[in-house]
Design an enzyme around this catalytic site. Structure first.
Site, PDB file in Angstrom:
ATOM      1  N   HIS A  28      -4.019  36.699 -68.997  1.00 21.66           N
ATOM      2  CA  HIS A  28      -4.604  38.234 -68.883  1.00 21.66           C
ATOM      3  C   HIS A  28      -6.010  38.063 -68.957  1.00 21.66           C
ATOM      4  O   HIS A  28      -6.680  37.777 -70.065  1.00 21.66           O
ATOM      5  CB  HIS A  28      -3.787  39.316 -69.756  1.00 21.66           C
ATOM      6  CG  HIS A  28      -4.206  40.666 -69.088  1.00 21.66           C
ATOM      7  ND1 HIS A  28      -5.119  41.312 -69.295  1.00 21.66           N
ATOM      8  CD2 HIS A  28      -3.224  41.438 -68.485  1.00 21.66           C
ATOM      9  CE1 HIS A  28      -5.156  42.364 -68.606  1.00 21.66           C
ATOM     10  NE2 HIS A  28      -3.936  42.608 -68.207  1.00 21.66           N
ATOM     11  N   GLU A  36      -4.329  40.370 -60.457  1.00 21.76           N
ATOM     12  CA  GLU A  36      -5.135  41.425 -61.131  1.00 21.76           C
ATOM     13  C   GLU A  36      -6.528  41.571 -61.027  1.00 21.76           C
ATOM     14  O   GLU A  36      -7.386  41.011 -62.015  1.00 21.76           O
ATOM     15  CB  GLU A  36      -4.677  41.861 -62.702  1.00 21.76           C
ATOM     16  CG  GLU A  36      -3.104  41.951 -62.992  1.00 21.76           C
ATOM     17  CD  GLU A  36      -2.859  42.460 -64.255  1.00 21.76           C
ATOM     18  OE1 GLU A  36      -2.196  43.523 -64.282  1.00 21.76           O
ATOM     19  OE2 GLU A  36      -3.192  41.943 -65.372  1.00 21.76           O
TER      20      GLU A  36
HETATM   21  P1  13P Z   1      -3.984  49.475 -65.589  1.00 21.80           P
HETATM   22  O1  13P Z   1      -2.621  49.730 -64.837  1.00 21.80           O
HETATM   23  O2  13P Z   1      -4.065  50.233 -66.442  1.00 21.80           O
HETATM   24  O3  13P Z   1      -5.070  49.276 -64.351  1.00 21.80           O
HETATM   25  O4  13P Z   1      -3.705  47.951 -66.126  1.00 21.80           O
HETATM   26  C1  13P Z   1      -3.424  46.862 -65.430  1.00 21.80           C
HETATM   27  C2  13P Z   1      -3.143  45.774 -66.173  1.00 21.80           C
HETATM   28  O5  13P Z   1      -3.791  45.205 -66.713  1.00 21.80           O
HETATM   29  C3  13P Z   1      -1.862  45.191 -66.671  1.00 21.80           C
HETATM   30  O6  13P Z   1      -1.634  44.041 -67.066  1.00 21.80           O
END
Ligand code: 13P
Length: 229
Positions: A88, A157
């Protein structure tokens, strides 16, 4: 579709249990056929009577030992946890996990048969350089990672879309997932400000197999609204 909730450093042991009771009821009552995952903080890990998959947000690549502040597989095994998030951006950026450490974790948990949601994502300055730079950056995050691992799910992400309320555009998600699909034949999740208001649009994009949700997953009503969309 895959719907995964990453609580990050939110919710307590008590509120996680209450959350899972509410969400489980909704998932069961709706005869939901989607795969639903919840990643609570480590202190809230437990055994739950639920069809929802409970995973760890992080663990150290060890069974046990002298790693102050960390948990290993002994602590996960206690609750039958066999799913983990690795890579992450918050761990890469804030906790300074290098690609080498991320790859070491991946190899360790793969060896033990864990299902791995492997996260990748570019910072804004890379996105601003255009598609080619983005893909190059993302592919570098697969260094040392066995992308043929059968229990691998990838979550794209973009860092600038996380927790900002500004999701990537449909075009940005579509082109990035299309390019990723050429290198990785695994389920591809999108994450970054996914919420009830944009979920239909996101899951309608080609090569999007689900979402990894932070903020909008913290309330079970909101997260279930996304699942049932
Ligand atoms: P948000 O949905 O708060 O933007 O976060 C996304 C995330 O990092 C999930 O791992």
């Amino acid at each position: 579709m895959i719907f995964a909730a990453n609580f990050k450093t939110n919710h307590t042991r008590k509120s996680t249990r209450e959350y899972l009771e509410v969400l489980t009821q909704k998932v069961v009552d709706s005869a939901c056929k989607d795969a639903v995952y919840v990643f609570p903080p480590a202190t809230a890990l437990d055994r739950f009577e639920t069809p929802i998959v409970i995973g760890a947000q992080n663990a150290y690549p060890t069974t046990n030992g002298a790693y102050t502040g960390e948990i290993g597989t002994e602590q996960l095994d206690e609750f039958g946890i066999k799913t983990i998030l690795i890579g992450h951006s918050e761990r890469r950026e804030i906790l300074h996990e290098s690609q080498e450490i991320v790859a070491e974790k991946f190899a360790f948990f793969k060896e033990r048969g864990f299902e791995i949601i492997y996260c990748i994502g570019e910072p804004l300055e890379v996105r601003e350089q255009g598609d080619e730079a983005v893909i190059e950056y993302l592919l570098a995050q697969f260094e040392g990672i066995d992308t043929s691992y059968e229990k691998l799910i990838v979550a794209y992400e973009p860092i600038w879309a996380i927790g900002t309320g500004r999701s990537a555009t449909v075009e940005e998600i579509a082109s990035t997932h299309k390019a990723l699909r050429q290198s990785v034949e695994k389920p591809l999740l999108y994450g970054g400000s996914a919420k009830p208001a944009n979920i239909r649009e996101i899951i309608g994009i080609d090569n999007v197999d689900g979402v990894l949700v932070g903020s909008a997953s913290l309330d079970p009503e909101s997260f279930f609204e996304m699942i049932s969309a």
